[in-house]
Design a protein around this motif. Structure first.
Motif, PDB file in Angstrom:
ATOM      1  N   TRP A   7       0.796  -1.226   0.000  1.00 48.52           N
ATOM      2  CA  TRP A   7       0.000   0.000   0.000  1.00 48.52           C
ATOM      3  C   TRP A   7       0.833   1.283   0.000  1.00 48.52           C
ATOM      4  O   TRP A   7       1.928   1.318   0.527  1.00 48.52           O
ATOM      5  N   TYR A  50      -0.229   5.906  -0.381  1.00 47.27           N
ATOM      6  CA  TYR A  50      -1.331   6.849  -0.544  1.00 47.27           C
ATOM      7  C   TYR A  50      -0.842   8.153  -1.156  1.00 47.27           C
ATOM      8  O   TYR A  50       0.343   8.489  -1.104  1.00 47.27           O
ATOM      9  N   ILE A  65      -5.890   5.703  -1.695  1.00 52.16           N
ATOM     10  CA  ILE A  65      -5.063   4.539  -1.400  1.00 52.16           C
ATOM     11  C   ILE A  65      -4.743   3.797  -2.697  1.00 52.16           C
ATOM     12  O   ILE A  65      -5.614   3.575  -3.536  1.00 52.16           O
ATOM     13  N   HIS A  66      -3.468   3.391  -2.846  1.00 53.05           N
ATOM     14  CA  HIS A  66      -3.020   2.667  -4.032  1.00 53.05           C
ATOM     15  C   HIS A  66      -2.324   1.381  -3.588  1.00 53.05           C
ATOM     16  O   HIS A  66      -1.852   1.279  -2.448  1.00 53.05           O
ATOM     17  N   CYS A 120     -10.233   4.718  -3.279  1.00 50.39           N
ATOM     18  CA  CYS A 120      -9.368   3.845  -4.062  1.00 50.39           C
ATOM     19  C   CYS A 120      -9.894   3.820  -5.492  1.00 50.39           C
ATOM     20  O   CYS A 120     -11.093   3.607  -5.712  1.00 50.39           O
ATOM     21  N   SER A 172      -9.545   1.672  -8.737  1.00 53.39           N
ATOM     22  CA  SER A 172      -8.981   0.395  -9.157  1.00 53.39           C
ATOM     23  C   SER A 172     -10.043  -0.487  -9.806  1.00 53.39           C
ATOM     24  O   SER A 172     -11.240  -0.336  -9.546  1.00 53.39           O
ATOM     25  N   ASN A 225     -12.084  -2.728  -7.205  1.00 52.84           N
ATOM     26  CA  ASN A 225     -13.223  -2.233  -6.433  1.00 52.84           C
ATOM     27  C   ASN A 225     -14.493  -3.046  -6.642  1.00 52.84           C
ATOM     28  O   ASN A 225     -15.409  -2.994  -5.814  1.00 52.84           O
ATOM     29  N   GLU A 249     -13.711   4.537  -9.170  1.00 56.06           N
ATOM     30  CA  GLU A 249     -13.220   5.145  -7.928  1.00 56.06           C
ATOM     31  C   GLU A 249     -14.331   5.008  -6.897  1.00 56.06           C
ATOM     32  O   GLU A 249     -15.485   5.320  -7.179  1.00 56.06           O
ATOM     33  N   LYS A 258     -15.222   5.510  -2.521  1.00 59.70           N
ATOM     34  CA  LYS A 258     -14.728   6.225  -1.340  1.00 59.70           C
ATOM     35  C   LYS A 258     -15.641   5.999  -0.140  1.00 59.70           C
ATOM     36  O   LYS A 258     -16.813   5.632  -0.281  1.00 59.70           O
TER      37      LYS A 258
END
Length: 282
Positions: free
Chosen positions: A141, A143, A154-155, A195, A197, A200, A261, A263
């Motif tokens: 991780w 950020y 967060i990545h 995030c 991704s 998700n 995305e 959240k």
């Protein structure tokens, strides 16, 4: 001088200091994934251009991960600065000409072969045998901070290769919380965690997040993507290229998992992760 030779002289394997794009540099040593994904993007751009009767340039720009992997230069995403990257505009023009000159699906292998003949000398110098993603401060991780220090994005990469992160679920969760709490320590005004991704939409990944995460999800890109948030799904846990998923894109012109995305409020994420950690420690 051969125009391709001129491009190689101009395009630096390592960008000048201050312009290095760290994310594609993480992926650059993967000798199976990188050629595979670049070839797939070239095919995909041709199909989108042909099916939608739009310009190849527009579609290539929408699939900007290819430019990031080739140049490793963060300026490639900046319309005002990308032409400052020596050799990139010339290389891009060559790729676009090959795409425009391809007139049928049956000619796609020749399109890819011609493009890769130009690209391969650049990317092959970066390959490392048996390379896996190195662990970061919080293992998978990290950020980035946005919206006046109120939003942490967060990545992640799979630093557990060749295992899946979900094979190490307790550690995966605890290091995610460590990254978020580090962000809170450094940016006390944080309110939101997000995030972006393809992950998700996976139930396994959604269990890391509170219910609000699934409810606050928006589509970013169904057919392209500027980074591994979309194109990472074509990598196997071993760091190879996932042909099965690539074939879905070839048939449908859409990613198997759309880039979104999502959240949630910071407090909800912290409470949820602490609950998961407590349950795993029973």
């Amino acid at each position: 001088m051969n125009p391709v030779s001129s491009i190689y002289q101009k395009l630096q394997i390592t960008p000048p200091q201050g312009f290095v794009d760290e994310i594609p540099r993480l992926y650059a040593p993967l000798k199976n994934y990188v050629p595979g994904i670049i070839s797939l993007i070239l095919e995909h751009v041709w199909r989108l251009k042909t099916d939608n009767h739009t310009s190849a340039k527009e579609k290539l720009d929408n699939c900007a991960w290819i430019g990031r992997l080739i140049t490793l230069d963060k300026r490639v995403l900046d319309d005002e600065k990308k032409n400052d990257i020596g050799g990139w505009s010339e290389l891009k023009d060559i790729l676009l000409k090959y795409i425009d000159d391809c007139k049928s699906e049956s000619a796609l292998p020749f399109l890819v072969a011609n493009c890769m003949q130009v690209i391969s000398p650049i990317i092959e110098k970066r390959f490392i045998e048996n390379y896996h993603f190195p662990p970061r401060m919080f293992h998978c991780w990290w950020y980035t901070i946005h919206d006046n220090n109120t939003h942490a994005a967060i990545h992640l990469v799979n630093a557990y290769q060749p295992d899946s992160p979900f094979d190490h679920f307790p550690h995966f969760v605890s290091t995610m919380l460590q990254a978020i709490e580090n962000a809170v320590k450094n940016y006390p005004d944080l309110k939101i965690v997000s995030c972006g991704s393809w992950l998700n939409q996976l139930p396994k990944f959604q269990q890391l997040w509170p219910e609000s995460f699934k409810e606050n999800q928006k589509i970013i890109n169904e057919t392209g993507g500027f980074g591994p948030g979309a194109w990472g799904q074509y990598m196997t846990t071993f760091g190879g290229f996932n042909e099965k998923k690539a074939n879905v894109l070839r048939k449908t012109s859409k990613h198997p998992f759309t880039l979104t995305e999502a959240k949630s409020p910071l407090k909800e994420v912290q409470i949820h992760l602490k609950k998961l950690i407590a349950e795993n420690n029973k």
